[in-house]
Design a protein around this motif. Sequence first.
Motif, PDB file in Angstrom:
ATOM      1  N   PRO A 296       0.823  -1.219   0.000  1.00  7.03           N
ATOM      2  CA  PRO A 296       0.000   0.000   0.000  1.00  7.03           C
ATOM      3  C   PRO A 296       0.853   1.264   0.000  1.00  7.03           C
ATOM      4  O   PRO A 296       0.419   2.315  -0.466  1.00  7.03           O
ATOM      5  N   TYR A 297       2.099   1.158   0.526  1.00  9.47           N
ATOM      6  CA  TYR A 297       2.983   2.321   0.542  1.00  9.47           C
ATOM      7  C   TYR A 297       3.421   2.696  -0.877  1.00  9.47           C
ATOM      8  O   TYR A 297       3.486   3.870  -1.225  1.00  9.47           O
ATOM      9  N   VAL A 298       3.690   1.696  -1.696  1.00  9.20           N
ATOM     10  CA  VAL A 298       4.079   1.968  -3.087  1.00  9.20           C
ATOM     11  C   VAL A 298       2.883   2.522  -3.862  1.00  9.20           C
ATOM     12  O   VAL A 298       3.023   3.451  -4.664  1.00  9.20           O
ATOM     13  N   MET A 299       1.706   1.972  -3.617  1.00  9.62           N
ATOM     14  CA  MET A 299       0.499   2.486  -4.277  1.00  9.62           C
ATOM     15  C   MET A 299       0.297   3.954  -3.947  1.00  9.62           C
ATOM     16  O   MET A 299       0.040   4.785  -4.825  1.00  9.62           O
ATOM     17  N   ARG A 300       0.415   4.280  -2.668  1.00  5.32           N
ATOM     18  CA  ARG A 300       0.192   5.663  -2.232  1.00  5.32           C
ATOM     19  C   ARG A 300       1.292   6.582  -2.778  1.00  5.32           C
ATOM     20  O   ARG A 300       1.016   7.713  -3.206  1.00  5.32           O
ATOM     21  N   ALA A 301       2.509   6.095  -2.803  1.00  2.97           N
ATOM     22  CA  ALA A 301       3.621   6.894  -3.331  1.00  2.97           C
ATOM     23  C   ALA A 301       3.443   7.172  -4.821  1.00  2.97           C
ATOM     24  O   ALA A 301       3.622   8.310  -5.278  1.00  2.97           O
ATOM     25  N   ARG A 302       3.068   6.165  -5.570  1.00  9.44           N
ATOM     26  CA  ARG A 302       2.894   6.365  -7.010  1.00  9.44           C
ATOM     27  C   ARG A 302       1.724   7.308  -7.292  1.00  9.44           C
ATOM     28  O   ARG A 302       1.740   8.075  -8.261  1.00  9.44           O
ATOM     29  N   HIS A 303       0.696   7.221  -6.472  1.00  8.44           N
ATOM     30  CA  HIS A 303      -0.443   8.127  -6.595  1.00  8.44           C
ATOM     31  C   HIS A 303       0.034   9.584  -6.435  1.00  8.44           C
ATOM     32  O   HIS A 303      -0.371  10.463  -7.207  1.00  8.44           O
ATOM     33  N   PHE A 304       0.891   9.830  -5.469  1.00  6.09           N
ATOM     34  CA  PHE A 304       1.432  11.168  -5.222  1.00  6.09           C
ATOM     35  C   PHE A 304       2.356  11.597  -6.366  1.00  6.09           C
ATOM     36  O   PHE A 304       2.268  12.735  -6.863  1.00  6.09           O
ATOM     37  N   ILE A 305       3.221  10.695  -6.779  1.00 10.62           N
ATOM     38  CA  ILE A 305       4.168  10.994  -7.858  1.00 10.62           C
ATOM     39  C   ILE A 305       3.431  11.314  -9.155  1.00 10.62           C
ATOM     40  O   ILE A 305       3.790  12.247  -9.882  1.00 10.62           O
ATOM     41  N   ARG A 306       2.395  10.563  -9.438  1.00  6.40           N
ATOM     42  CA  ARG A 306       1.636  10.757 -10.676  1.00  6.40           C
ATOM     43  C   ARG A 306       1.061  12.172 -10.758  1.00  6.40           C
ATOM     44  O   ARG A 306       0.954  12.759 -11.814  1.00  6.40           O
ATOM     45  N   GLN A 307       0.685  12.718  -9.617  1.00  2.00           N
ATOM     46  CA  GLN A 307       0.092  14.058  -9.597  1.00  2.00           C
ATOM     47  C   GLN A 307       1.133  15.172  -9.592  1.00  2.00           C
ATOM     48  O   GLN A 307       0.921  16.226 -10.202  1.00  2.00           O
ATOM     49  N   VAL A 322       3.568   9.537   2.235  1.00  2.00           N
ATOM     50  CA  VAL A 322       3.199   8.142   2.505  1.00  2.00           C
ATOM     51  C   VAL A 322       3.172   7.860   4.006  1.00  2.00           C
ATOM     52  O   VAL A 322       2.381   7.045   4.492  1.00  2.00           O
ATOM     53  N   GLY A 323       4.066   8.542   4.761  1.00  2.00           N
ATOM     54  CA  GLY A 323       4.105   8.340   6.195  1.00  2.00           C
ATOM     55  C   GLY A 323       5.077   7.281   6.652  1.00  2.00           C
ATOM     56  O   GLY A 323       4.883   6.654   7.704  1.00  2.00           O
ATOM     57  N   VAL A 324       6.139   7.050   5.856  1.00  2.00           N
ATOM     58  CA  VAL A 324       7.193   6.098   6.243  1.00  2.00           C
ATOM     59  C   VAL A 324       8.540   6.780   6.034  1.00  2.00           C
ATOM     60  O   VAL A 324       8.627   7.845   5.413  1.00  2.00           O
ATOM     61  N   SER A 325       9.593   6.155   6.545  1.00  2.00           N
ATOM     62  CA  SER A 325      10.924   6.732   6.357  1.00  2.00           C
ATOM     63  C   SER A 325      11.360   6.578   4.906  1.00  2.00           C
ATOM     64  O   SER A 325      10.858   5.710   4.170  1.00  2.00           O
ATOM     65  N   ARG A 326      12.310   7.414   4.513  1.00  2.00           N
ATOM     66  CA  ARG A 326      12.821   7.335   3.146  1.00  2.00           C
ATOM     67  C   ARG A 326      13.431   5.962   2.873  1.00  2.00           C
ATOM     68  O   ARG A 326      13.184   5.367   1.813  1.00  2.00           O
ATOM     69  N   SER A 327      14.208   5.450   3.808  1.00  2.00           N
ATOM     70  CA  SER A 327      14.869   4.149   3.582  1.00  2.00           C
ATOM     71  C   SER A 327      13.850   3.026   3.442  1.00  2.00           C
ATOM     72  O   SER A 327      14.006   2.133   2.607  1.00  2.00           O
ATOM     73  N   SER A 328      12.780   3.077   4.229  1.00  2.00           N
ATOM     74  CA  SER A 328      11.753   2.041   4.131  1.00  2.00           C
ATOM     75  C   SER A 328      11.044   2.124   2.780  1.00  2.00           C
ATOM     76  O   SER A 328      10.785   1.093   2.128  1.00  2.00           O
ATOM     77  N   LEU A 329      10.713   3.352   2.349  1.00  2.00           N
ATOM     78  CA  LEU A 329      10.037   3.505   1.068  1.00  2.00           C
ATOM     79  C   LEU A 329      10.919   3.026  -0.079  1.00  2.00           C
ATOM     80  O   LEU A 329      10.444   2.371  -1.018  1.00  2.00           O
TER      81      LEU A 329
END
Length: 407
Positions: A296-307, A322-329
């Motif tokens: 779900p973190y990748v989904m949310r990140a791509r949603h943000f990036i797309r916009q 996304v609400g996670v650390s950079r290293s985790s993402l």
Amino acid sequence: MTRPQSPQTPHRIALLFNANKVYDREIITGIGNYLLSTRVAWDLFLEEDFRCRLTGIERFDGDGIIADFDDPAVSEALRGCPLPVVAVGSSYEDETHYPPDLPYIATDNAKLVSLAYTHLIGAGLPHFALYSLPQAPENRWAQQRELAFAGLRAAEGRSAEDIDTEIYRGLSTSAPAWNQATEQLTGWLEKLPKPVGIIAVTDARARHLLQACLIAGIAVPEQVSIIGIDNDPLTRTLTRIPISSVIQGTEEMGRTAAHLLHQMLHGARFPGRRIRVPPVGINVLESTRHQPLASPYVMRARHFIRQYACQGIRTEQVADYVGVSRSSLEEYFRRELQCTVHQEILRHKLDAAKALLAKRDASSAEVAIRCGFTSLQYMYAVFRRELGCTPREYQERTKSTAAPGQA
């Protein structure tokens, strides 16, 4: 009766369409293309929105009429009109909905919906829904698209009760009701099983769907894939995520209507003739490029990036959203997409730049600014590394490979 004609006198023809709608404009374009290809001489009467002055149109002092019959008021106004009339509008399952004594050129609603539905199936989506319009005499065409969708779902074994939950009409999106309409639409979206593919009966409805998803933080197309109908360029301009759309055969409808009226002006009659025109195809864009993802973190990140990729966002901003650390993402991205967050941002920037360069004669400097590159030199470096050419070379290449007349 038509007025006596000399070989030099053009026929006076009324086109009763709402030129504010892309559907009507493209039908008018088809009529114009027929006139150009045949050199038929018509003197055209056309208003931006004829409905403002519909009263008395049956007394039009001309030779023929081509009219949009989706509005019942048009059918009523032209009842008993002595001039040759060609009707254009929606297709209907019930034959009694057609004017009985006129030739009728129809968009094929069943094929429009079937094409959109097949596309969503091909995108790998397991759930489906349809966003329609409130029931009203002027929205009969939308209810026909509902029937087509319901038929497809019933053929796959869905119960009538389940199909009812998959079809949502919502409110008319007038300015006073906009917030309420969006809130109710969001509530329906949140209840749908995900991921889901949604067919909107128009591109305007598709844009409303997309806005509701953005407000609610629902990822498009990972959680909700959206496809509209009309291929309206205005909709593409007004949305941050480009919306896929079914391309109606509207220009062919216009050409066919003009051809029939041309024959009728010379004595032919086609009472009760029905011609259904199928869709041309689909303009596949970002809103249905569904890629199943586990995180779900990748989904949310791509949603943000797309916009926001073209606004110069950085990896840290994506991670904050996304609400996670950079290293985790970064770890989630490597696992799911085999790339870094920065590479995904850059891919969207590059795609946007390619689209701008291919679409019009934009300068490289303008493209660099609009697509969020930190400098023109950096954009050049990205193009050389990823595509093996400069932006200007890419633009020339797309022009040279375009079909004749499209370059």
